[in-house]
Design an enzyme around this catalytic site. Structure first.
Site, PDB file in Angstrom:
ATOM      1  N   ASP A   1      -0.303  12.557  -4.228  1.00 42.84           N
ATOM      2  CA  ASP A   1      -1.209  12.243  -3.131  1.00 42.84           C
ATOM      3  C   ASP A   1      -0.603  12.571  -1.770  1.00 42.84           C
ATOM      4  OD1 ASP A   1       0.683  10.220  -3.276  1.00 42.84           O
ATOM      5  OD2 ASP A   1      -0.743   8.670  -3.832  1.00 42.84           O
TER       6      ASP A   1
ATOM      7  N   ASN B   1      -3.005  -3.392  -6.236  1.00 44.90           N
ATOM      8  CA  ASN B   1      -4.412  -3.469  -6.647  1.00 44.90           C
ATOM      9  C   ASN B   1      -4.690  -2.589  -7.871  1.00 44.90           C
ATOM     10  OD1 ASN B   1      -4.369  -0.890  -5.612  1.00 44.90           O
ATOM     11  ND2 ASN B   1      -5.994  -1.204  -4.111  1.00 44.90           N
TER      12      ASN B   1
ATOM     13  N   HIS C   1      -3.899   0.671  -8.162  1.00 47.72           N
ATOM     14  CA  HIS C   1      -4.101   2.104  -7.932  1.00 47.72           C
ATOM     15  C   HIS C   1      -2.944   2.929  -8.493  1.00 47.72           C
ATOM     16  CE1 HIS C   1      -2.324   1.941  -3.551  1.00 47.72           C
ATOM     17  NE2 HIS C   1      -1.392   2.426  -4.359  1.00 47.72           N
TER      18      HIS C   1
ATOM     19  N   GLU D   1      -8.071   4.476  -6.109  1.00 45.64           N
ATOM     20  CA  GLU D   1      -8.272   3.064  -5.808  1.00 45.64           C
ATOM     21  C   GLU D   1      -9.204   2.431  -6.850  1.00 45.64           C
ATOM     22  OE1 GLU D   1      -6.490   1.609  -3.713  1.00 45.64           O
ATOM     23  OE2 GLU D   1      -6.579   2.398  -1.673  1.00 45.64           O
TER      24      GLU D   1
HETATM   25  C1  GLP Z   1       1.403   4.188  -2.509  1.00 43.15           C
HETATM   26  C2  GLP Z   1       1.304   5.493  -3.300  1.00 43.15           C
HETATM   27  C3  GLP Z   1       1.306   5.260  -4.792  1.00 43.15           C
HETATM   28  C4  GLP Z   1       2.406   4.280  -5.157  1.00 43.15           C
HETATM   29  C5  GLP Z   1       2.139   2.952  -4.511  1.00 43.15           C
HETATM   30  C6  GLP Z   1       3.193   1.883  -4.821  1.00 43.15           C
HETATM   31  O1  GLP Z   1       0.187   3.695  -2.033  1.00 43.15           O
HETATM   32  N1  GLP Z   1       0.176   6.277  -2.931  1.00 43.15           N
HETATM   33  O2  GLP Z   1       1.453   6.491  -5.467  1.00 43.15           O
HETATM   34  O3  GLP Z   1       2.486   4.129  -6.548  1.00 43.15           O
HETATM   35  O4  GLP Z   1       2.073   3.126  -3.115  1.00 43.15           O
HETATM   36  O5  GLP Z   1       4.195   1.853  -3.872  1.00 43.15           O
HETATM   37  P1  GLP Z   1       5.520   1.029  -3.936  1.00 43.15           P
HETATM   38  O6  GLP Z   1       6.378   1.705  -4.932  1.00 43.15           O
HETATM   39  O7  GLP Z   1       6.073   1.101  -2.549  1.00 43.15           O
HETATM   40  O8  GLP Z   1       5.156  -0.351  -4.352  1.00 43.15           O
END
Ligand code: GLP
Length: 224
Positions: A63, A118, A120, A125
């Site tokens: 992403d 959440n 995702h 989402e």
């Molecule tokens: C972001 C990314 C995701 C990732 C998520 C979790 O929003 N777009 O790909 O898995 O955060 O992040 P973290 O590892 O900081 O909890």
């Protein structure tokens, strides 16, 4: 879904690195799907130390925010360079990020995933369908709030992003999802135990034949 519960983040990252290293050694032309987020930082640090040959590897990031320049400190392009690409011998032309102009992406052999609180995956989402493809998405207010920790101010967090869809993720031969810490325990419970639902996009992964969840004890505490 193969669930591996490890003692701590350190052990989880080593486990994931070993899987990735093995795949690259077996197939030097591996197409590797990559994620961002704080969970991935120690993984990239560990991988950098393993002296792997990335010269024929292709990477596809999951992403990217819309409206940020590649050199913006909060862009995922910048994140990937800072924590990984600057240290490995990958060929720049083999690095891909989602963008709807791309006509055809190579098929992913191994996809690495983190998970949002959440549910995702990438920026798919809650509500994302199993057949959703690479597209522009509106970020949920929850995601924007959580990710504002990197931006300082909520208003600075982009409202839209590009993400690979659940479909491209599910087409990968193999998937590993990493989650560490207590704040991920509820979403891990929903992902593993609740009914499969678009409302928890990560739960859709249970329909895939080769998914390994690597979680530490804190993230696993609600699984019993
Ligand atoms: C972001 C990314 C995701 C990732 C998520 C979790 O929003 N777009 O790909 O898995 O955060 O992040 P973290 O590892 O900081 O909890």
């Amino acid at each position: 879904m193969n669930v591996i519960i490890v003692k701590n983040k350190d052990e989880g990252v080593k486990k994931a690195s070993s899987i990735i290293s093995k795949e690259i050694k077996n197939n030097p032309k591996l197409v590797l799907g990559l994620a961002t987020g704080s969970t991935m930082i120690p993984l990239y640090t560990e991988l950098r130390g393993r002296n792997l040959d990335f010269s024929n590897v292709t990477t596809i990031n999951l992403d990217e925010y819309l409206g940020l320049k590649e050199n913006d400190k909060n862009s995922y392009h910048y994140f990937m360079k800072k924590y990984f690409f600057n240290y490995i011998n990958i060929n720049k032309k083999n690095i891909f990020f989602p963008n709807p102009q791309i006509k055809k992406l190579p098929k992913i052999n191994l996809q690495v995933l983190g998970i949002g609180v959440n549910g995702h995956i990438g920026f798919n989402e809650p509500g994302s369908k199993i057949n959703s493809k690479l597209r522009k998405v509106k970020l949920s207010e929850n995601t924007r709030r959580i990710n504002s920790r990197f931006f300082g101010l909520l208003e600075k967090v982009p409202k839209y992003a590009y993400t690979l869809g659940i479909k491209e993720i599910m087409q990968s031969n193999k998937i590993i999802l990493l989650a560490f810490g207590r704040n991920k325990s509820e979403v891990i419970r929903k992902t593993v135990k609740d009914k499969i639902s678009n409302e928890v996009p990560a739960s859709l992964l249970r329909k895939h034949k080769n998914v390994t969840l690597i979680i530490d004890k804190s993230a696993a505490r609600k699984l019993k």
